[in-house]
Write a protein that holds these residues in place. Sequence first.
Motif, short mmCIF file in Angstrom:
data_model
loop_
_atom_site.label_atom_id
_atom_site.label_comp_id
_atom_site.label_asym_id
_atom_site.label_seq_id
_atom_site.Cartn_x
_atom_site.Cartn_y
_atom_site.Cartn_z
N THR A 275 11.55 2.33 -8.58
CA THR A 275 12.43 1.70 -7.77
C THR A 275 11.91 0.49 -6.80
O THR A 275 12.32 -0.59 -6.71
N GLN A 276 10.81 1.06 -5.84
CA GLN A 276 10.26 0.25 -4.98
C GLN A 276 9.51 -0.93 -5.93
O GLN A 276 9.49 -1.98 -5.33
N VAL A 277 9.01 -0.87 -6.82
CA VAL A 277 8.35 -1.99 -7.48
C VAL A 277 9.32 -2.76 -8.15
O VAL A 277 9.24 -4.16 -7.82
N THR A 278 10.30 -2.18 -8.35
CA THR A 278 11.63 -3.29 -8.78
C THR A 278 12.36 -4.09 -7.65
O THR A 278 12.26 -5.27 -7.81
N GLN A 279 12.21 -3.49 -6.39
CA GLN A 279 12.54 -4.05 -5.18
C GLN A 279 11.53 -5.10 -4.71
O GLN A 279 12.02 -6.09 -4.29
N LEU B 14 0.94 -1.32 -0.16
CA LEU B 14 -0.04 -0.02 0.19
C LEU B 14 0.84 1.34 -0.03
O LEU B 14 0.51 2.41 -0.58
N LYS B 15 2.09 1.27 0.72
CA LYS B 15 2.95 2.28 0.73
C LYS B 15 3.53 2.71 -0.77
O LYS B 15 3.86 3.79 -0.90
N VAL B 16 3.83 1.55 -1.29
CA VAL B 16 4.27 1.63 -2.76
C VAL B 16 3.37 2.37 -3.62
O VAL B 16 3.40 3.24 -4.32
N TRP B 17 2.10 1.78 -3.56
CA TRP B 17 0.92 2.62 -4.37
C TRP B 17 0.77 4.07 -3.87
O TRP B 17 0.57 4.88 -4.76
N GLN B 18 0.97 4.33 -2.61
CA GLN B 18 0.76 5.80 -2.15
C GLN B 18 1.84 6.44 -2.79
O GLN B 18 1.53 7.77 -3.12
N THR B 19 3.19 5.87 -3.09
CA THR B 19 4.10 7.03 -3.70
C THR B 19 3.57 7.20 -5.21
O THR B 19 3.74 8.51 -5.55
N PHE B 20 3.02 6.31 -5.79
CA PHE B 20 2.47 6.59 -7.10
C PHE B 20 1.31 7.72 -7.16
O PHE B 20 1.30 8.39 -7.96
N VAL B 21 0.48 7.35 -6.10
CA VAL B 21 -0.72 8.49 -5.91
C VAL B 21 -0.36 9.82 -5.64
O VAL B 21 -0.68 10.91 -6.27
#
Length: 350
Positions: A62-66, A27-34
């Motif tokens: 970068t987060q998606v890659t990791q 959810l925090k990765v998605w928050q970055t995109f939002v």
Amino acid sequence: MTAKEWKNWVLVFSLLCLDGLLPTIHLKVWQTFVLACKHFCQPCIEKVNLVIAKNLMVKFCTQVTQLYGAQFITPNMHLHCHLHESVRNFGSMYGFWLFSFERYNGIMSDFHTNKKNIEEQLMKKFLMFSTTTEENLDTEFHSHLKRLSYSSISPIQLTSSGLLTLPTSMITDIKTDCWSDLTHITFRHTVGSPVSVVGKEFHYNLCKVYSYMYRREVSVDNVSGVCTKYSSVHFKNESLGSVSNKQPDRNSHVFASWADDDTNFSDSLTPRLGKIRHFVHNVIELAVGEPVEHVFAYIDWFKTPSDQFGYLNPVSVWSTKLQNDGPASFLPIQRICGKAAWRHEMHNSQ
């Protein structure tokens, strides 16, 4: 889903709906995109916000890659990291995104054809319902226009819908002189009688508001003792509603920069949540013989809770307890930042 629906899903609803469905780290990765999209999708964007948006988008990839692996980075995701270059070269995304093209494609897809010479038929119908006339074309094109269109059809203007864009940034600086500019305001439905006589406290609070707006003492004698109340208005292509009819209105909750936690006037640009009761149209005489019109949203401010209960930015939590006393309840409509999507939840019996 349409592009508009995807946009609303990402920016408004996704963090609320996915909370509890996705693991916190996802959810925090998605928050970055939002947050990146929130910065990019502004009618006017400053250089500092453009840098923030770029860094957030790079951080997201970068987060998606990791988290998922490099094989999940698609060409579109890579191109997202170059969006800041397009904005820097061509201006705000409002100037070149494809919402208007998609809308026109939708209009043209509704045209009926006989399945023969489809391109020519679409062009004929499009010209029939466009604003193109002989008067605004060079003489050499008149004969071509007559062959492609029907002279008996009156042209109807096709305009881009305001609903296809994000809510515009409507806020007016406290130090400007735009309070009386009603150019972008359209009144809709009145509340009760067309004209209402205001009470003593109502009148006093209006004087306090005018004094704060114009940074000088305003006499009660200069403020009209009557006003017109409206349940809804249109402001800069946005429909703003109220709860004046005792019916829930999804357009009645707005963010605005006007009052602090104690409902005192504030010059801060930090927005807070409020619920519009109704709209007030009032007149003040700033100079002898020069009446000036103003429009206010009479608003109930939500209180700030002590805890955000773990919700991620840009989602904010507000107490359902309302503050609606004092001059700060009169909000100049120019200070509204935008509308709010909301839902009720219980936390610790609150």
